[in-house]
Design a protein around this motif. Structure first.
Motif, PDB file in Angstrom:
ATOM      1  N   ALA A  84     -22.536 -30.826  47.642  1.00 45.89           N
ATOM      2  CA  ALA A  84     -22.286 -29.454  48.188  1.00 45.89           C
ATOM      3  C   ALA A  84     -21.338 -28.296  47.568  1.00 45.89           C
ATOM      4  O   ALA A  84     -21.890 -27.378  47.269  1.00 45.89           O
ATOM      5  CB  ALA A  84     -21.809 -29.520  49.710  1.00 45.89           C
ATOM      6  N   THR A  92     -22.710 -24.983  44.592  1.00 39.41           N
ATOM      7  CA  THR A  92     -22.142 -23.299  44.616  1.00 39.41           C
ATOM      8  C   THR A  92     -21.372 -23.200  43.265  1.00 39.41           C
ATOM      9  O   THR A  92     -20.535 -22.034  43.363  1.00 39.41           O
ATOM     10  CB  THR A  92     -21.063 -23.264  46.059  1.00 39.41           C
ATOM     11  OG1 THR A  92     -20.073 -24.140  45.500  1.00 39.41           O
ATOM     12  CG2 THR A  92     -21.658 -23.425  47.187  1.00 39.41           C
ATOM     13  N   PRO A 102     -21.292 -18.919  47.077  1.00 41.45           N
ATOM     14  CA  PRO A 102     -21.902 -19.308  48.097  1.00 41.45           C
ATOM     15  C   PRO A 102     -22.274 -18.514  49.324  1.00 41.45           C
ATOM     16  O   PRO A 102     -21.369 -17.550  49.828  1.00 41.45           O
ATOM     17  CB  PRO A 102     -20.644 -20.262  48.796  1.00 41.45           C
ATOM     18  CG  PRO A 102     -19.234 -20.038  47.802  1.00 41.45           C
ATOM     19  CD  PRO A 102     -19.880 -19.018  46.798  1.00 41.45           C
ATOM     20  N   ASP A 110     -24.629 -22.309  52.551  1.00 40.89           N
ATOM     21  CA  ASP A 110     -23.795 -23.256  51.536  1.00 40.89           C
ATOM     22  C   ASP A 110     -22.345 -23.422  52.144  1.00 40.89           C
ATOM     23  O   ASP A 110     -21.745 -24.505  52.303  1.00 40.89           O
ATOM     24  CB  ASP A 110     -23.578 -22.490  50.290  1.00 40.89           C
ATOM     25  CG  ASP A 110     -24.884 -22.420  49.648  1.00 40.89           C
ATOM     26  OD1 ASP A 110     -25.859 -23.150  49.819  1.00 40.89           O
ATOM     27  OD2 ASP A 110     -24.925 -21.420  48.420  1.00 40.89           O
ATOM     28  N   ARG A 137     -22.555 -25.907  55.089  1.00 42.23           N
ATOM     29  CA  ARG A 137     -22.946 -27.100  54.182  1.00 42.23           C
ATOM     30  C   ARG A 137     -21.752 -27.898  53.864  1.00 42.23           C
ATOM     31  O   ARG A 137     -21.318 -29.161  54.048  1.00 42.23           O
ATOM     32  CB  ARG A 137     -23.781 -27.164  53.116  1.00 42.23           C
ATOM     33  CG  ARG A 137     -24.388 -28.448  52.489  1.00 42.23           C
ATOM     34  CD  ARG A 137     -25.319 -28.342  51.320  1.00 42.23           C
ATOM     35  NE  ARG A 137     -26.595 -27.819  51.799  1.00 42.23           N
ATOM     36  CZ  ARG A 137     -27.225 -26.571  51.470  1.00 42.23           C
ATOM     37  NH1 ARG A 137     -26.547 -26.016  50.384  1.00 42.23           N
ATOM     38  NH2 ARG A 137     -28.470 -26.614  51.728  1.00 42.23           N
TER      39      ARG A 137
END
Length: 87
Positions: A44, A48, A53, A57, A60
């Protein structure tokens, strides 16, 4: 000119017969949920790296971070219970 060579023992230190013991394999198996959660968090975060992000994002990353914390808590509790039983 000096030649750079490797030390033979260092290269062959991990021979095929040096397998992990059953205890080491059990420890890895117990830690696998934490390892998988850490990989998910890292994935994750990698997403980014090349952009800012967005909300998805951020969610996540937060979700993955919570999974890591939950896996750490579960592992710590399991270790405490296991240590308490043998005492």
């Amino acid at each position: 000119m000096k030649h750079i060579v490797t030390v033979h023992e260092a290269v062959t230190a991990f021979e095929p017969w040096h397998e992990p013991s059953a205890t080491e394999l059990d420890a890895i198996e117990r830690e696998m949920p934490l390892i998988e959660a850490g990989v998910e968090l890292l994935d994750a975060q990698i997403i980014t790296l090349d952009r800012a992000p967005n909300e998805v994002d951020a969610r996540r990353i937060r979700r993955a971070h919570r999974k890591v914390l939950a896996a750490r808590r579960a592992l710590a509790n399991a270790t405490t219970v296991t240590a308490g039983v043998g005492a």
